[in-house]
Design an enzyme around this catalytic site. Structure first.
Site, PDB file in Angstrom:
ATOM      1  N   HIS A   1     -44.578 -38.266 -13.044  1.00 24.44           N
ATOM      2  CA  HIS A   1     -44.157 -39.704 -12.954  1.00 24.44           C
ATOM      3  C   HIS A   1     -44.629 -40.432 -12.036  1.00 24.44           C
ATOM      4  O   HIS A   1     -45.025 -41.663 -12.232  1.00 24.44           O
ATOM      5  CB  HIS A   1     -42.755 -39.834 -13.294  1.00 24.44           C
ATOM      6  CG  HIS A   1     -41.824 -39.805 -14.633  1.00 24.44           C
ATOM      7  ND1 HIS A   1     -41.781 -38.499 -15.184  1.00 24.44           N
ATOM      8  CD2 HIS A   1     -41.978 -40.809 -15.511  1.00 24.44           C
ATOM      9  CE1 HIS A   1     -41.218 -38.952 -16.231  1.00 24.44           C
ATOM     10  NE2 HIS A   1     -41.258 -39.988 -16.643  1.00 24.44           N
TER      11      HIS A   1
ATOM     12  N   ASN B   1     -39.132 -40.364 -25.140  1.00 21.63           N
ATOM     13  CA  ASN B   1     -40.293 -39.628 -24.647  1.00 21.63           C
ATOM     14  C   ASN B   1     -40.582 -38.142 -25.227  1.00 21.63           C
ATOM     15  O   ASN B   1     -41.024 -37.470 -24.266  1.00 21.63           O
ATOM     16  CB  ASN B   1     -40.551 -39.799 -23.091  1.00 21.63           C
ATOM     17  CG  ASN B   1     -41.729 -39.955 -22.770  1.00 21.63           C
ATOM     18  OD1 ASN B   1     -42.870 -39.924 -23.533  1.00 21.63           O
ATOM     19  ND2 ASN B   1     -42.257 -40.063 -21.450  1.00 21.63           N
TER      20      ASN B   1
END
Length: 509
Positions: free
Chosen positions: A378, A347
């Protein structure tokens, strides 16, 4: 009659592909997502060929990219896609009203709060624990873009040039974007469903047909001059990435059910399986969860490349690089020999965002602050917070080991190889141990897993971090600055000594 799978009826987007969902036995929202990404891939080729900057104005390219992006969002998420417009419009208004001095703080607070509110609502009101495509996924990427843009405008319009780092100077924005440019950047069809995040300057340079214009440094002008003579084709790279992404999808669909993560907390498995076998199973079960991310991120990268976005200069052998906004490096992930190397290749664009928005700007405890921001971004599942809090401890321990132990293994290639093998195994197990709560989501199962391991990595990492001290980041930066200042002084002293010796020789002769 069999009960209808609730996953097929929870989709908020179009039901046009319901027959495909029933044939493939996949949730409808996931089918919509994959089909839209494939349509985005075809649209990207059309966009590059027929709306090339040499044929079309930036205005038209902005409008088409935005309209296509919103259409795909509506197809996947229905009216929930309006959240993308509302979040973007709200923060644009904040930028205009608050001014460049404080916009970055307010945009970070508002964008992250709005995202968190949507995540909490989705998790605790709608579908807790379901692994499905949902509208907060694209909002996570849009939140990154909103906050990155606000900080880059603040750097370019409110801070002095000499106070910026080299990276901040490249990304700094010197004028406010128009409303169309802002929505195009946030909601374009190439990245609205799965990202990746990119810098605003890179995106505008792509739209206007001048890739990497603002990154053109003196040492690289020859390579960028080559681009002006012959624009590189991304076709080979796109084919490679599409093939890689679908291979990863096949791997995930074929093996993900063979090693279910939930078995790690099964009472019978814990009681009757030797610990070494539990370690091996943990690695295999977490290994088989990664291909779905490889599929999504590699396909998203291919879509951007197909549109002509993502060019990153040339290699030493003259081959074009298309990794400007790539989100992962699969081989580097699977062969990582440290926690940092793994995170640097996983990521990637999110890691850049966290570094630029938080780590570089936080005066105290930047590592802890970065992990906490990552957990908030998140979502609302407790497992995310357990993962990132565990990540803080393991990161500190890994850093301590690297600073204190690694130098002893660099004396020979054999010792280095032994060190790499040991650290590879340790890194892979540490990563798996850390991210189990990220997959299990809930507190109870996550704590049950850690208790089955007697919190061994938590305790071991805390002891290592205490026993092997590492200088705080601000002290390391001071040492680096001191060394940089001493360097020219030492060189100047050497030159003065040389000149003195030469003058004495001349007098003697």
């Amino acid at each position: 009659m069999a009960a209808e799978d609730p996953r097929t009826t929870a989709c908020t987007g179009s039901s046009l592909l319901q027959p495909v969902s029933e044939i493939t036995n996949l949730p409808l929202d996931q089918v919509n997502f994959v089909v839209c990404q494939l349509c985005a891939l075809l649209s990207a080729f059309w966009f590059r060929l027929f709306l090339h900057p040499s044929k079309t104005s930036p205005f038209i390219r902005h409008v088409v990219a935005t309209v296509l992006g919103l259409y795909f969002a509506l197809f996947c998420f229905g009216w929930y896609a309006l959240h993308f417009l509302f979040q973007s419009g709200l923060t644009y208004g904040i930028m205009i009203l608050t001014g460049v001095e404080h916009m970055h703080k307010y945009c970070l607070l508002v964008a992250l709060s709005y995202l968190s509110l949507c995540q909490i609502t989705r998790v605790y009101v709608f579908d807790y624990g379901m692994y499905s495509a949902d509208f907060t996924g694209p909002m996570m990427v849009i939140t990154q873009k909103i906050t990155s843009l606000a900080f880059e405008i603040h750097d370019g319009m409110a801070r002095k040039e000499e106070h910026l780092t080299p990276g901040q100077k490249i990304l700094a924005i010197r004028r406010m974007p128009s409303l169309l440019e802002y929505f195009s950047y946030n909601c374009n069809f190439m990245g609205i469903l799965a990202g990746p995040t990119c810098s605003y300057n890179d995106y505008i340079a792509f739209i206007e047909g001048d890739p990497r214009r603002h990154r053109d440094q003196e040492a690289d002008r020859k390579s960028y001059g080559k681009l002006k003579q012959s624009e590189p084709s991304p076709n080979t790279e796109v084919v490679r990435k599409v093939a890689t992404s679908f291979f990863c999808l096949l791997v995930f669909l074929s093996v993900c059910k063979v090693f279910p993560v939930e078995r790690n907390i099964d009472d019978d498995f814990i009681a009757n399986t030797p610990f070494y076998a539990q370690v091996v199973y943990l690695y295999l079960s977490m290994l088989t969860t990664r291909p779905k991310y490889y599929f999504v991120w590699t396909l998203a990268d291919a879509i951007n490349n197909a549109a002509g976005f993502g060019f990153n200069g040339y290699d030493e052998d003259g081959s074009p690089r298309w990794d400007l906004i790539s989100n992962l490096r699969i081989l580097n992930i699977e062969l990582a020999t440290s926690f940092k190397v793994f995170l640097d290749n996983w990521n990637i664009q999110t890691a850049h965002w966290l570094k630029r928005v938080c780590y570089e700007r936080c005066p105290f405890h930047p590592t802890a602050a970065t992990f906490i921001l990552s957990a908030m971004w998140h979502g609302a599942y407790p497992g995310y917070y357990l993962t990132f809090l565990t990540g803080i401890v393991i990161t500190l321990a890994a850093r301590a080991v690297r600073h204190n132990v690694r130098p002893y293994f660099l004396q020979s290639s054999t010792h280095k190889m032994v060190y790499d093998v040991i650290t590879w195994a340790a890194t892979q197990i540490a990563i798996c141990y850390t991210v189990v709560p990220f997959v299990l989501l809930s507190v109870g199962p996550s704590i049950k897993f850690y208790r089955s391991w007697y919190l061994s990595l938590h305790i071991g990492c805390i002891l290592l971090a205490l026993a092997l001290p590492v200088k705080p980041r601000h002290l390391r930066l001071k040492d680096q600055q001191k060394n940089l200042l001493q360097g020219p002084v030492q060189v100047q002293g050497h030159l003065e000594a040389t000149d003195s010796n030469c003058s004495r020789k001349e007098k003697t002769t």
